[in-house]
Design a protein around this motif. Structure first.
Motif, PDB file in Angstrom:
ATOM      1  N   UNK A 128       0.845  -1.192   0.000  1.00 43.03           N
ATOM      2  CA  UNK A 128       0.000   0.000   0.000  1.00 43.03           C
ATOM      3  C   UNK A 128       0.880   1.241   0.000  1.00 43.03           C
ATOM      4  N   UNK A 129       0.491   2.205  -0.838  1.00 44.80           N
ATOM      5  CA  UNK A 129       1.249   3.453  -0.922  1.00 44.80           C
ATOM      6  C   UNK A 129       0.287   4.629  -0.774  1.00 44.80           C
ATOM      7  N   UNK A 130       0.542   5.470   0.215  1.00 43.74           N
ATOM      8  CA  UNK A 130      -0.310   6.635   0.476  1.00 43.74           C
ATOM      9  C   UNK A 130       0.501   7.887   0.199  1.00 43.74           C
ATOM     10  N   UNK A 131      -0.069   8.812  -0.587  1.00 45.69           N
ATOM     11  CA  UNK A 131       0.639  10.077  -0.828  1.00 45.69           C
ATOM     12  C   UNK A 131      -0.340  11.233  -0.725  1.00 45.69           C
ATOM     13  N   UNK A 132       0.125  12.323  -0.130  1.00 46.43           N
ATOM     14  CA  UNK A 132      -0.683  13.531   0.029  1.00 46.43           C
ATOM     15  C   UNK A 132      -0.176  14.585  -0.945  1.00 46.43           C
ATOM     16  N   UNK A 133      -1.091  15.478  -1.363  1.00 53.60           N
ATOM     17  CA  UNK A 133      -0.699  16.515  -2.306  1.00 53.60           C
ATOM     18  C   UNK A 133       0.228  17.544  -1.671  1.00 53.60           C
ATOM     19  N   UNK A 134      -0.053  17.894  -0.427  1.00 53.21           N
ATOM     20  CA  UNK A 134       0.721  18.947   0.216  1.00 53.21           C
ATOM     21  C   UNK A 134       1.751  18.361   1.167  1.00 53.21           C
ATOM     22  N   UNK A 135       1.781  18.885   2.385  1.00 52.83           N
ATOM     23  CA  UNK A 135       2.702  18.358   3.392  1.00 52.83           C
ATOM     24  C   UNK A 135       2.552  16.841   3.408  1.00 52.83           C
ATOM     25  N   UNK A 136       3.666  16.147   3.215  1.00 56.16           N
ATOM     26  CA  UNK A 136       3.551  14.723   2.922  1.00 56.16           C
ATOM     27  C   UNK A 136       3.454  13.882   4.190  1.00 56.16           C
ATOM     28  N   UNK A 137       2.215  13.483   4.487  1.00 57.64           N
ATOM     29  CA  UNK A 137       1.987  12.555   5.600  1.00 57.64           C
ATOM     30  C   UNK A 137       1.901  11.126   5.080  1.00 57.64           C
TER      31      UNK A 137
END
Lengths: 396, 210
Positions: A210-219
Motif C-alpha cells: 500500500x502506498x499513500x501520498x498527500x498533495x501537500x505536506x507529505x503525511x
C-alpha cells in the motif's frame, strides 16, 4: 444555489419515479430496476458537535435510491445511485446539503475456475463551513472520494485458489486550505492464496503493498503487509473470519522512523434463529491519520449488530461500535505549527444506533431511528450527539 | 528489506506445502474437478451468482472472500438445507429451497425438512425450471436486504472501509455513521476556543452590612 439544488432533486425524483413506474408496469421484464425512497424527519441535539453551548435543529432528509441489476450470465452488472438531500432548520450559513453516491459492480465468471470483478465507489459529499454565533467552528469540508477495486480469482488446484487484487483511492476537498493537507491518493495491490483445508474451513496467506501520498505536506507512507487468515463456515448458523499478520510502514517524512506492528481483524456472523441474526467484529492496525500533522494512528475498532424480527411486520435493528485512535508525538511530520512538543493523545469514539421498522405492505414501511455518538479526545473538543428520526420508506 | 522478502517467501511456502494441504480429501477433490470440468455447479458458485442476482453486490466488501458472500446470504435467510458447503454440488432440493427463500415464502412450506415440499411449492405457484441458470434467471432483486456489518473493521488495504463516509449512510440494518471528521491544518491553526470559565460574582465593596 439552494434553488438549483432543490430543482435538481425534484428533477431527479421525477425521473426516477417515472422510471420506477415504467419498470413496475413492465412486470417481470422490469425486475432489473429498483427504485427506493426514504424520507426522514429528524431532531439533532448538537448540530455543531460542541461540548457546551450546543445548538439543536430539526432536519429533513430525503434519500432516493436507484438500483439496476443486469444478469447477462456469466456477467453481472450492478449499479446503484443514491442522492440524498438534507435541510436543516437551524444551521448557518448553509442550511442544505446534497450528497451523491454512485456504485458500479461488474462481475464476470470466465470459466468455472476463473472469475473477475471490478467495483467503483464514488462519493460526493457536502460538509459546508459551519459558523456558530459568528465564529467559524469548522472549515468547508466538501469532498469527492472515489475507490476503484479490481480482482481476479483463479482456482489453481482443486482446493487451492489465488486472488490478485488492486485498488486506487482518491480524495479531493473543494476548499483549498483543507485540500493542501488532506487530499490524498492511495494505491494498493495484493495476492491471496486460499486453501480449502476441509469442506467448511479455509486458510489464507496474504501479501499486500500500500502506498499513500498527500498533495501537500507529505503525511504519506508505503506499507507491506504479510499475514495469515482462517475462514470457517458452520452449517446455516455461523460464519467466522480471522486474519492477522505484520505491517511494516515506511513514512515519506524523513523525520519519522519506520514502524512495524502486528495487525488483526475478526468478523463473526451468527444466525441464532431465522428471526434473530448477530454480527460482530474487531480489528487493530496502523491507519491513515484523521488529524494534522500526524502521519499515522493506531486504530482499534469493535462493533456488534443484531437484527430481530419482533413480528412478521416489525423488525428491530441494533448496532454499536467503539473506536480507539492513538496518536504518537513521534509520528508528526515536520511542520511550522507552534504546537507543544508533547502534542499527542488518544480519541475514544462510541456510537450506538437503533431502528424499528414496520412494514405496512410490500412497498411501504415506517421507521423510527435513534443514533448516538460520543467523542472523547485529547486533541480536539469533546462532544456527544443524539439524533432521533421518524421516516417513511418506499420500495418500487 | 531482506527480512521482509524472507517473511513473504516463508508464508507462501508454508501455505503451499502446509500439512493442512495434505488433508485434502480425495472424494472432495474429485467432486471439485468434476464441477470444474463438467457443466455442474457447486454451492460456492451458486452463492456467488445469487449475490449478484439479488442486488447485494454493492453491499459486500470489495475483493469479497467466500465468507463475505455466505454471511450476507445467511443474514437474509438464504441457505441450503445444511448450510453453505462450497464443495457440494447444487441439488434440485436445495435449489428449490433457495428459490423459495429468495421469494420470501419460506413460512409457507408445510414440511421444511422435506426437499419435496419445496419443489412442490414452486410447482404450485407456477415456477418451473430446467437448469440452474434457468432457475436463477427467474430470481428477482431483493428490496429489503439486511446487511448487518455496521462497521467495516477489516485491516486489509484491499477492502478496508473508506476513511471518509458520507453523512447518514444507510447500513441497511441500523444506521451507524462512521466518525470521519478530519482535523485539518487550518483547524489546528484556529482551534475552537475552550469554554470561558464562569465569571466571579460581582462584589460591591461598600455595600452596607446587615
Amino acid at each position: 444555489m439552494k434553488q438549483f439544488k432543490i430543482m435538481g432533486l425534484i428533477a431527479i425524483t421525477a425521473l426516477f419515479s417515472h422510471a420506477g413506474a415504467m419498470a413496475a408496469e413492465a412486470g417481470s421484464g422490469g425486475n432489473w430496476l429498483s427504485v427506493g425512497n426514504r424520507l426522514r424527519f429528524e431532531y439533532d441535539d448538537n448540530v455543531y458537535e460542541k461540548s457546551s453551548g450546543k445548538e439543536d435543529s430539526f432536519k429533513l432528509i430525503e434519500e432516493l435510491e436507484l438500483g439496476v441489476t443486469l444478469n447477462f450470465e456469466p456477467t453481472f452488472l450492478t449499479l446503484r445511485y443514491r442522492p440524498s438531500f438534507s435541510w436543516w432548520e437551524n444551521r448557518e450559513p448553509d442550511d442544505t446539503d446534497l450528497h451523491h453516491d454512485f456504485d458500479v459492480v461488474l462481475n464476470h465468471r470466465a470459466s468455472p475456475r476463473l472469475s473477475m470483478g471490478l467495483k467503483n465507489t464514488f462519493r460526493y459529499a457536502e460538509s459546508p463551513e459551519e459558523i456558530d454565533r459568528g465564529t467559524v467552528v469548522r472549515e468547508n469540508g466538501d469532498y469527492i472520494y472515489n475507490v476503484t477495486d479490481g480482482n481476479l480469482d483463479y482456482q489453481i488446484l482443486p482446493r487451492t485458489y489465488m486472488l490478485v487484487g488492486g485498488r486506487y483511492t482518491v480524495l479531493r476537498y473543494d476548499e483549498s486550505t483543507v485540500a493542501q493537507t488532506e487530499d490524498y491518493d492511495i494505491w494498493a495491490a495484493g495476492l491471496t492464496l486460499r486453501q480449502n483445508i476441509t469442506d467448511l474451513s479455509r486458510v489464507m496467506a496474504d501479501y499486500r503493498r500500500e502506498s499513500i501520498s498527500y498533495d501537500g505536506d507529505d503525511r504519506g507512507s508505503d506499507s507491506d503487509y504479510i499475514g495469515l487468515g482462517l475462514e470457517h463456515v458452520l452449517g446455516a448458523s455461523f460464519v467466522g473470519v480471522l486474519r492477522g499478520g505484520y505491517q511494516m510502514k515506511d513514512f515519506n517524512d524523513a523525520t519519522i522512523e519506520d514502524a512495524e506492528e502486528p495487525y488483526f481483524d475478526v468478523t463473526l456472523t451468527y444466525i441464532y434463529s431465522p428471526r434473530t441474526r448477530f454480527s460482530a467484529g474487531g480489528g487493530f492496525s496502523m491507519f491513515e491519520s484523521d488529524i494534522y500533522p500526524f502521519a499515522n494512528q493506531d486504530r482499534t475498532i469493535f462493533f456488534a449488530s443484531v437484527a430481530h424480527e419482533l413480528t412478521a411486520k416489525i423488525s428491530l435493528y441494533l448496532a454499536g461500535s467503539y473506536q480507539l485512535s492513538e496518536y504518537d508525538t513521534d509520528q508528526r511530520i515536520a511542520n511550522d505549527l507552534d504546537l507543544p512538543s508533547d502534542f499527542s493523545g488518544d480519541e475514544d469514539i462510541m456510537q450506538g444506533s437503533a431502528r424499528v421498522a414496520y412494514q405496512v405492505n410490500a412497498r411501504n414501511s415506517l421507521e423510527i431511528n435513534y443514533q448516538y455518538i460520543d467523542l472523547q479526545s485529547d486533541l480536539r473538543e469533546d462532544f456527544d450527539r443524539n439524533r432521533i428520526s421518524i421516516g417513511w420508506r418506499l420500495d418500487i | 528489506m531482506k527480512s521482509r522478502n524472507g517473511w513473504i517467501a516463508l508464508v507462501l511456502f508454508a501455505l503451499v506445502f502446509s500439512p493442512l494441504a495434505a488433508r485434502m480429501q480425495p472424494a472432495a477433490m474429485a467432486q471439485e474437478e468434476a464441477s470444474a470440468d463438467q457443466d455442474l455447479m457447486t454451492e460456492a458458485e451458486l452463492a456467488s451468482m445469487l449475490v449478484n442476482v439479488l442486488g447485494m453486490a454493492t453491499m459486500v466488501p470489495p475483493n469479497a472472500q467466500p465468507a463475505d458472500v455466505y454471511a450476507i446470504l445467511l443474514q437474509n435467510g438464504i441457505s441450503p438445507k445444511d448450510g453453505w458447503n462450497p464443495t457440494n454440488l447444487v441439488t434440485i432440493g436445495n435449489l428449490a429451497r433457495i428459490m423459495v427463500q429468495c421469494l420470501g415464502d419460506t413460512d409457507k412450506i408445510e414440511n421444511p425438512e422435506s426437499d419435496k415440499s419445496w419443489v412442490d411449492y414452486l410447482k404450485s405457484i407456477g415456477v418451473e425450471f430446467g437448469t440452474i441458470e434457468d432457475a436463477i434467471a427467474q430470481i428477482d432483486t431483493k428490496d429489503d436486504v439486511v446487511a448487518l456489518k455496521a462497521v467495516e473493521v477489516s485491516t486489509d488495504p484491499l477492502r478496508k472501509a473508506a476513511l471518509i463516509r458520507p453523512v447518514d449512510e444507510q447500513q441497511l440494518g441500523a444506521d451507524l455513521q462512521f466518525f470521519n471528521r478530519t482535523l485539518s491544518r487550518e483547524d489546528v491553526l484556529e482551534p475552537v476556543p475552550p469554554p470561558a470559565p464562569p465569571k466571579p460574582r460581582p462584589v460591591t465593596p461598600n455595600a452596607p452590612r446587615r
